[in-house]
Design a protein around this motif. Structure first.
Motif, short mmCIF file in Angstrom:
data_model
loop_
_atom_site.label_atom_id
_atom_site.label_comp_id
_atom_site.label_asym_id
_atom_site.label_seq_id
_atom_site.Cartn_x
_atom_site.Cartn_y
_atom_site.Cartn_z
N GLN A 97 3.50 5.07 7.55
CA GLN A 97 3.13 4.95 8.96
C GLN A 97 3.16 3.46 9.34
O GLN A 97 4.16 2.98 9.84
N CYS A 98 2.08 2.72 9.06
CA CYS A 98 2.13 1.30 9.47
C CYS A 98 3.08 0.50 8.60
O CYS A 98 3.61 -0.52 9.02
N GLY A 99 3.28 0.93 7.36
CA GLY A 99 4.24 0.28 6.47
C GLY A 99 3.68 -0.81 5.59
O GLY A 99 4.41 -1.34 4.75
N PHE A 100 2.40 -1.14 5.76
CA PHE A 100 1.87 -2.26 4.97
C PHE A 100 1.91 -1.96 3.47
O PHE A 100 2.26 -2.82 2.67
N CYS A 101 1.57 -0.74 3.10
CA CYS A 101 1.54 -0.38 1.68
C CYS A 101 2.91 -0.05 1.13
O CYS A 101 3.09 0.08 -0.08
N THR A 102 3.88 0.17 2.04
CA THR A 102 5.11 0.86 1.66
C THR A 102 5.97 0.14 0.61
O THR A 102 6.40 0.78 -0.36
N PHE A 132 -3.05 1.89 -2.71
CA PHE A 132 -3.81 2.47 -1.60
C PHE A 132 -2.95 2.56 -0.35
O PHE A 132 -2.15 1.68 -0.06
N CYS A 133 -3.15 3.65 0.37
CA CYS A 133 -2.56 3.79 1.70
C CYS A 133 -3.66 4.21 2.64
O CYS A 133 -4.35 5.19 2.39
N ARG A 134 -3.82 3.46 3.73
CA ARG A 134 -4.89 3.75 4.68
C ARG A 134 -4.42 4.64 5.83
O ARG A 134 -5.21 4.94 6.72
N CYS A 135 -3.16 5.03 5.81
CA CYS A 135 -2.63 5.75 6.98
C CYS A 135 -2.25 7.20 6.70
O CYS A 135 -2.56 8.08 7.48
N THR A 136 -1.53 7.43 5.63
CA THR A 136 -0.76 8.68 5.52
C THR A 136 -1.53 9.84 4.93
O THR A 136 -1.09 10.98 5.07
#
Ligand code: FES
Ligand code: FES
Length: 172
Positions: A97-102, A132-136
């Motif tokens: 989603q936001c892509g920070f963790c991607t 960690f992923c805070r979005c998906t």
């Protein structure tokens, strides 16, 4: 200290402080912004890269420890304009989603599949537990890794966006 290493297939020689973390070397010296700094305490996995093919958290590795070794970041995965199968699977399965963790998640998945090319869902979830992923909510990420393992991710045909390692605005 002078350090020689290979980053995304390119040999480099740089003068670095002995205390310089690999993630800061990649971002600030090499200009590669895919590996993000989310915590600096080995907790989040946003900084994950491959060191000789094994995923590591680059906030936990000194640059000098990578001397003589091969470092791969998300920018180094695509070849000949084609996304890596794991990148293509993340894109296909909407694993971001936001892509920070991607970028870190993709590199952890590449490392996981190198060790276990045919993981179960439980093994994927366990293998990615350090990221960690805070979005998906993780479901699509797990689906993407399983699709990559099964070889069912569509060839992407082009490099695009965060899955290819282009930096997100966050974390710059
Ligand atoms: S920045 Fe390295 S684990 Fe969070
Ligand atoms: S996609 Fe936003 S933190 Fe994972």
């Amino acid at each position: 200290m002078q350090v020689e290493l290979t980053v995304n297939g390119q040999r480099r020689s740089d003068d670095v402080e002995p205390r310089l973390l690999l993630v800061h070397y990649l971002r600030e010296v090499c200009g590669l912004r895919a590996a993000n700094v989310g915590c600096d305490t080995t907790s989040c996995g946003a900084c994950t890269v491959l060191l000789n093919g094994t995923s590591v958290k680059s906030c936990t590795v000194l640059t000098v420890q990578a001397a003589g070794q091969q470092v791969t970041t998300a920018e180094g995965l695509a070849a000949d304009g084609e996304l890596h199968p794991v990148q293509a699977a993340f894109r296909q399965e909407h694993g971001l989603q936001c892509g920070f963790c991607t970028p870190g998640m993709v590199m952890a998945a590449v490392g996981l599949l190198a060790e276990n090319p045919d993981p179960t869902e439980a093994e994927v979830r366990e293998g990615l537990e350090g990221n960690f992923c805070r979005c998906t909510g993780y479901h699509n990420i797990v689906r993407a890794v399983l699709a990559a393992a099964a070889g069912t991710s569509a060839a992407a045909g082009e490099s695009a966006g965060i899955v290819s390692g282009e930096p997100a605005e966050v974390g710059r």
